[in-house]
Scaffold this active site. Sequence first.
Site, PDB file in Angstrom:
ATOM      1  N   ARG A 140     -10.175  68.788  61.192  1.00  0.00           N
ATOM      2  CA  ARG A 140      -9.716  67.723  62.087  1.00  0.00           C
ATOM      3  C   ARG A 140     -10.370  67.903  63.455  1.00  0.00           C
ATOM      4  NH1 ARG A 140      -8.530  65.427  58.178  1.00  0.00           N
ATOM      5  NH2 ARG A 140      -6.484  64.679  57.498  1.00  0.00           N
ATOM      6  N   HIS A 183     -16.846  61.612  59.022  1.00  0.00           N
ATOM      7  CA  HIS A 183     -15.638  61.958  58.269  1.00  0.00           C
ATOM      8  C   HIS A 183     -15.810  61.656  56.766  1.00  0.00           C
ATOM      9  CE1 HIS A 183     -11.065  62.689  58.696  1.00  0.00           C
ATOM     10  NE2 HIS A 183     -11.477  63.047  57.490  1.00  0.00           N
TER      11      HIS A 183
END
Length: 313
Positions: free
Chosen positions: A228, A276
């Site tokens: 993250r 991502h």
Amino acid sequence: MNVMLCGDFDAAEAQAWQQALAAAMPEARWWTPAQARAQPAAVQAAVVANPQPGSLQGLPALRLIQSLWAGVDRLLADTTLPAGVPIARMVDPAMNAAMAETALWATLALQRDFFTYARQQRQGRWQQHAQRRADEWPVLVLGQGEMGRTVARALAGMGFPVTGWSRNPGPVDPGVTRIAGDAALRQALPPARVLINLLPLTAQTAGVLDARLFAALPRGAGVVNLARGRHLVDADLLAALACGQVGHAVLDVFHAEPLPADHPFWAHERVTLLPHVAAQTDERSAAAVAVANLRAARDGAPVRHLVDRGRGY
Ligand code: NAP
Ligand code: GLV
């Protein structure tokens, strides 16, 4: 069973998920959020992908929230989540394998200077560097859960000396040195040529990739953040890259996604960016995982991969 499907999908993604889930569980009724809102008392389960906060309140018969994401930090940040409804996260061997591919690619590129050669190509520069062996390139993997263990095993299989760090001691995989606790982490940092982050984002792990950690790595180490964005202190990484303490960073996740156009990471010659995609949820395999849990909840059987709300993962 009446199941609401909701998340931050676009229309095509929502349709693909709806089809895959309906094919895997044809006996269920699959509802959009609007359909579910028309009869909230009938909704028995929700399959979610980072839904808007508030989406899961006011559903009195809800007995399972099944996330299509492995990481549930955004879901748990919703203060209106109904208390007492179990939350299961996505654990899919195909997703773990995808993560291992990304981590292998990044580690090999760092070990063999492939990012340096890509930079040299852009400069039109022909320059050879000493070839390094995998067995002299220690890798430290933060997190030894589903993703971290799969990554550690794959790297060990390629001949890298691998250390895996977690909160608690856990099962030891062949070729992987398993460590737990802060003191053990401090000892594992100085030899680590590559650091791979696969921790969940929690109050304890936010900002873990900071100046102190970078300073403990050997000079020129590679940093790979696949977990993250909020694990990383961006300014600390930029400073560590500027002084050569970190040699190159591979970043898949960011504080804001998409990464804002003016962020210095975009043009940094020692940063390789991914949007991502290190391990995307794939409906071809993940629909069956979600449906197995829905059926378990319907039948009163144990649901797998439940989230512990207290610890945050
Ligand atoms: P997981 O199975 O829950 O594993 C989490 C691991 O982190 C466990 O080993 C846990 O330790 C360890 N951990 C948690 N808090 C810790 C702490 N404070 N100190 C040390 N270790 C700690 O999770 P996963 O399925 O491997 O996924 C990990 C993360 O990857 C997700 O949360 C998500 O953020 C990220 N992810 C990213 C992508 C992508 O495409 N970029 C895709 C999927 C997932 P214990 O074993 O002791 O509990
Ligand atoms: C992706 O980042 C996930 O958590 O599934």
